[in-house]
Design a protein around this motif. Structure first.
Motif, PDB file in Angstrom:
ATOM      1  N   UNK A  64      22.854  61.505  -0.363  1.00 35.19           N
ATOM      2  CA  UNK A  64      22.542  61.953   0.988  1.00 35.19           C
ATOM      3  C   UNK A  64      21.822  60.860   1.772  1.00 35.19           C
ATOM      4  N   UNK A  65      21.907  60.934   3.089  1.00 35.06           N
ATOM      5  CA  UNK A  65      21.147  60.016   3.928  1.00 35.06           C
ATOM      6  C   UNK A  65      19.653  60.076   3.615  1.00 35.06           C
ATOM      7  N   UNK A  66      19.173  61.256   3.226  1.00 34.46           N
ATOM      8  CA  UNK A  66      17.742  61.407   2.964  1.00 34.46           C
ATOM      9  C   UNK A  66      17.348  60.848   1.604  1.00 34.46           C
ATOM     10  N   UNK A  67      18.309  60.272   0.867  1.00 33.15           N
ATOM     11  CA  UNK A  67      18.015  59.655  -0.418  1.00 33.15           C
ATOM     12  C   UNK A  67      18.339  58.162  -0.434  1.00 33.15           C
ATOM     13  N   UNK A  68      18.823  57.655   0.682  1.00 31.25           N
ATOM     14  CA  UNK A  68      19.242  56.254   0.749  1.00 31.25           C
ATOM     15  C   UNK A  68      18.632  55.590   1.975  1.00 31.25           C
ATOM     16  N   UNK A  69      17.962  54.480   1.756  1.00 37.56           N
ATOM     17  CA  UNK A  69      17.385  53.683   2.837  1.00 37.56           C
ATOM     18  C   UNK A  69      17.653  52.224   2.526  1.00 37.56           C
ATOM     19  N   UNK A  70      17.765  51.383   3.546  1.00 36.04           N
ATOM     20  CA  UNK A  70      18.097  49.974   3.318  1.00 36.04           C
ATOM     21  C   UNK A  70      17.145  49.292   2.331  1.00 36.04           C
ATOM     22  N   UNK A  71      17.738  48.605   1.369  1.00 36.25           N
ATOM     23  CA  UNK A  71      16.966  47.810   0.426  1.00 36.25           C
ATOM     24  C   UNK A  71      16.380  48.563  -0.745  1.00 36.25           C
ATOM     25  N   UNK A  72      16.382  49.879  -0.697  1.00 34.54           N
ATOM     26  CA  UNK A  72      15.632  50.661  -1.678  1.00 34.54           C
ATOM     27  C   UNK A  72      16.048  50.381  -3.112  1.00 34.54           C
ATOM     28  N   UNK A  73      17.353  50.276  -3.354  1.00 37.30           N
ATOM     29  CA  UNK A  73      17.824  50.135  -4.734  1.00 37.30           C
ATOM     30  C   UNK A  73      18.619  48.854  -4.953  1.00 37.30           C
ATOM     31  N   UNK A  74      18.343  47.823  -4.172  1.00 34.44           N
ATOM     32  CA  UNK A  74      18.965  46.527  -4.438  1.00 34.44           C
ATOM     33  C   UNK A  74      18.522  46.027  -5.811  1.00 34.44           C
ATOM     34  N   UNK A  75      17.240  46.148  -6.104  1.00 35.94           N
ATOM     35  CA  UNK A  75      16.695  45.681  -7.377  1.00 35.94           C
ATOM     36  C   UNK A  75      16.272  46.816  -8.302  1.00 35.94           C
ATOM     37  N   UNK A  76      16.080  48.005  -7.769  1.00 36.83           N
ATOM     38  CA  UNK A  76      15.489  49.090  -8.555  1.00 36.83           C
ATOM     39  C   UNK A  76      16.409  50.307  -8.571  1.00 36.83           C
ATOM     40  N   UNK A  77      16.288  51.103  -9.632  1.00 37.89           N
ATOM     41  CA  UNK A  77      17.040  52.347  -9.743  1.00 37.89           C
ATOM     42  C   UNK A  77      16.070  53.519  -9.733  1.00 37.89           C
ATOM     43  N   UNK A  78      16.622  54.734  -9.681  1.00 44.24           N
ATOM     44  CA  UNK A  78      15.779  55.924  -9.723  1.00 44.24           C
ATOM     45  C   UNK A  78      14.920  55.965 -10.979  1.00 44.24           C
ATOM     46  N   UNK A  79      15.438  55.454 -12.079  1.00 44.04           N
ATOM     47  CA  UNK A  79      14.640  55.437 -13.313  1.00 44.04           C
ATOM     48  C   UNK A  79      13.343  54.671 -13.109  1.00 44.04           C
ATOM     49  N   UNK A  80      13.461  53.492 -12.507  1.00 42.02           N
ATOM     50  CA  UNK A  80      12.271  52.661 -12.308  1.00 42.02           C
ATOM     51  C   UNK A  80      11.331  53.256 -11.266  1.00 42.02           C
ATOM     52  N   UNK A  81      11.907  53.828 -10.215  1.00 45.12           N
ATOM     53  CA  UNK A  81      11.046  54.422  -9.188  1.00 45.12           C
ATOM     54  C   UNK A  81      10.250  55.572  -9.786  1.00 45.12           C
ATOM     55  N   UNK A  82      10.894  56.379 -10.622  1.00 40.17           N
ATOM     56  CA  UNK A  82      10.180  57.470 -11.288  1.00 40.17           C
ATOM     57  C   UNK A  82       9.109  56.921 -12.228  1.00 40.17           C
TER      58      UNK A  82
END
Length: 681
Positions: free
Chosen positions: A263-281
């Motif tokens: 969804x748009x509410x889960x994606x923002x520019x640059x957010x996961x170029x280097x990182x995944x949801x696993x790392x963010x968590x």
């Protein structure tokens, strides 16, 4: 994804003077990433290594969300009213002004008959259910978990996604499904230049919702928590990554290595170029966290991949008991079985009950939607903004924040550079400083009075090199303060000369300056950066070029094949390559930038493929990056009529370095530039 969720979730010293040619474009190093690209957890061997990466993750989330620097927290003006009394709990209506002119609606559930507290308090962001926070089915019920939390002795606050139920703009359509209204925010491409996006607004709402819980007199600020499913799970781990007030968190059916959020509410520019949801968590470690997953969705590998990967981080930080992960044999859900796992986890960490206590969910009855609605019909407070008014207010906020930081004295410059360097790194998707890149000499040969060497420069961790030709004049090895000139341009394709320097290179060589001509960048043109959340997962063409120029800067000392030299790094460019050089200013000792007459006031011009960079205006644009290089010598030419330099001039004046800043309205010749380069220190 089950159809009970809105269809939206299915959307899936060196002078670089860039000469009159464009380096040939190579093949891409590999396929571009998207939200369904499998991701690996990085190799982390120490707690210190992870803590550094977690800081970078936190900064990336905030920059991507348009929240760096963090905005001022204006008064919430919380309205809590319409109390409903039930057995063991109460329900109230709530609306908060999370930003001037924007209102967040929700419901507050509190314990009843359990004393005056203070109680733990739990945020409950919802997933993409058709009814939002009013969803109440066998697969997921926000009311069920909030009622249960209140009965168990916790305050629970459920609040809307943008566009759902009570949370919208005054001009939002009232005859469309909530999920359609939801994804209408900030869809103009120029919004990307300011890092104004749906994910950022919802994350800000979550931060302010946590502020609201912390302000309640019956809430224990040391026992704040968050749990949500699907898109609400995204909000849970994002909030945990950026706000350490959470004492516990439970993202449900969202932390995945194979799907990052559609969804748009889960994606923002640059957010996961280097990182995944696993790392963010994992960025929340070592604070207590439970992952709840399902065999029937993209969290099916949690017991094998995501869980063990994050558990490793908790072990490195000495808190293995603070993390757990469970999986149930269902599809995408936050059903009673999943909820009971969360109750049991919160009982341990928030209610401090013995770890072997299992909490079951009692029967409940959800109130009618009309009794939970905050605003009757579509009515909003009189000062509620239209979407366009609100977006313009965010732009003004970004600009005002940046202008307030423009240096006016030496401490001001230090403060600016400390605060804005992370914004620069995470906006441009670059690392700095870099260790020296690998340098491969393919050929070294004397061509008349000059040494020529063909080089391949590989940044640390890279897979495709930057190709360049090095030219050394006589006597460079004995020069105590040598300068290196690297030439590239972005206007036309030519074949680099093999046995004689270009005319531009000759201007510098004649003055005893070494030259490095970039022959080929490490990547070619990118696909449509506005399709399929491309910039959430990949660098734009401009970001790739700036990263390559920083690689060249880091390699400067080792480009002469005979011996290392302490080159003075002066970075420059011609045409749009001058803009790349200006953005790479923090990596150089001096910069010469052809601004190509760019009209920065024309935001559409900033969407061109070779100058497009999401978030660039939020960090002060090209001028904002250039200040990070102050007080190093800086030459800007061909600035035209709409290329701002007021902040630059103020910054150089603040440190008594105005003589190091030269601004030329029109273009300059290579001879004029070479004369300037010859004199700078």
């Amino acid at each position: 994804m089950k159809t009970r969720f809105a269809p939206l979730l299915l959307l899936l010293p060196l002078l670089v003077l860039c000469r009159n040619r464009c380096p040939a474009a190579p093949e891409q190093a590999g396929p571009h990433k998207d939200l369904n690209t499998p991701r690996d957890f990085p190799q982390i061997t120490s707690g210190e290594q992870w803590q550094h990466r977690a800081r970078e993750i936190r900064q990336q989330v905030l920059v991507s969300c348009g929240l760096w620097p963090m905005p001022d927290k204006t008064p919430l003006k919380a309205h809590v009213f319409g109390k409903i009394l039930r057995d063991g709990y109460t329900i109230e209506k709530v609306y908060l002004e999370t930003a001037p002119g924007f209102y967040l609606g929700g419901n507050l559930y509190r314990p009843r008959g359990q004393g005056s507290g203070p109680f733990p308090a739990v945020l409950n962001p919802h997933g993409h259910w058709d009814e939002g926070r009013f969803a109440d089915t066998k697969d997921g019920s926000i009311a069920a978990r909030c009622i249960s939390q209140a009965r168990q002795g916790m305050i629970a606050f459920s609040y809307d996604m943008v566009g759902f139920n009570d949370t919208h703009f005054i001009d939002s359509p009232t005859n469309e499904p909530f999920y359609q209204v939801h994804h209408q925010f900030a869809t103009n491409r120029v919004d990307l230049l300011w890092n104004i996006d749906l994910l950022g607004l919802q994350t800000w709402n979550s931060i302010r919702a946590l502020d609201f819980l912390a302000s309640l007199p019956d809430a224990d600020i040391k026992r704040l928590a968050c749990t949500g499913e699907s898109g609400g799970g995204t909000q849970t781990y994002l909030l945990g990554a950026v706000d350490d007030r959470l004492a516990a968190q439970v993202p449900v059916v969202m932390v995945s290595h194979i799907m990052q959020g559609g969804c748009l509410c889960e994606n923002a520019p640059g957010l996961r170029v280097e990182y995944s949801n696993m790392e963010i968590a994992a960025a929340a470690a070592p604070r207590p966290q439970l992952l709840v997953s399902a065999t029937g969705d993209w969290t099916k590998d949690t017991m094998r991949v995501e869980g063990p990967s994050i558990s490793h981080i908790y072990r490195l930080l000495g808190a293995p008991e603070n993390f757990s992960y469970e999986q149930f044999n269902f599809g995408h859900n936050y059903n009673q079985t999943s909820r009971e796992a969360v109750y049991t986890w919160f009982a341990k960490w928030l209610l401090h009950r013995p770890g072997d206590v299992v909490v079951k969910e009692a029967s409940y009855r959800k109130e009618p939607n009309a009794d939970l609605r905050v605003f009757a019909g579509s009515a909003l407070p009189a000062d509620a903004m239209t979407q366009e008014q609100f977006i313009q207010s965010l732009r003004r906020r970004h600009r005002a924040q940046w202008e307030a930081l423009v240096p006016r004295n030496k401490p001001g410059l230090r403060k600016y550079q400390a605060l804005m360097q992370p914004a620069w790194r995470h906006t441009l998707q670059v690392q700095w400083p870099l260790s020296r890149p690998g340098i491969q000499v393919e050929e070294s040969k004397q061509e008349g009075q000059f040494l020529r060497a063909s080089l391949r420069l590989m940044r640390p961790g890279g897979t495709v090199p930057v190709s360049a030709t090095y030219w050394a004049p006589p006597g460079i090895l004995s020069n105590a303060a040598p300068k290196l000139v690297v030439l590239c341009d972005a206007t036309e394709h030519t074949t680099p000369a093999q046995n004689a320097p270009s005319q531009a290179a000759s201007e510098f060589l004649a003055r005893g300056l070494a030259v490095l001509e970039i022959d080929q960048f490490s990547s070619g043109a990118t696909p449509d950066p506005f399709a399929d959340f491309f910039t959430t997962y990949n660098r734009t063409e401009l970001q790739q070029r700036v990263r390559d120029l920083l690689t060249v800067c880091a390699a400067a000392g080792g480009v002469d094949p005979r011996q290392s030299l302490p080159f003075h790094v002066i970075l420059a460019g011609t045409g749009h390559a001058g803009l790349w050089a200006l953005l790479a200013a923090p990596g150089a000792d001096a910069v010469v930038a052809d601004c190509a007459g760019l009209d920065v006031s024309d935001e559409q011009a900033l969407l061109a493929p070779d100058v497009f960079c999401p978030g660039i205006l939020a960090m002060g644009g090209f001028e904002g990056a250039a200040i990070l290089g102050a007080p190093h010598p800086l030459l800007l030419h061909d600035i035209g009529e709409n290329f701002p330099t007021t902040g630059l001039r103020s910054s150089y004046k603040a440190v008594a370095a105005t003589r190091k800043l030269k601004v030329q309205p029109g273009p300059m010749s290579t001879d004029q530039i070479a004369k300037w380069v010859e004199t700078v220190n």
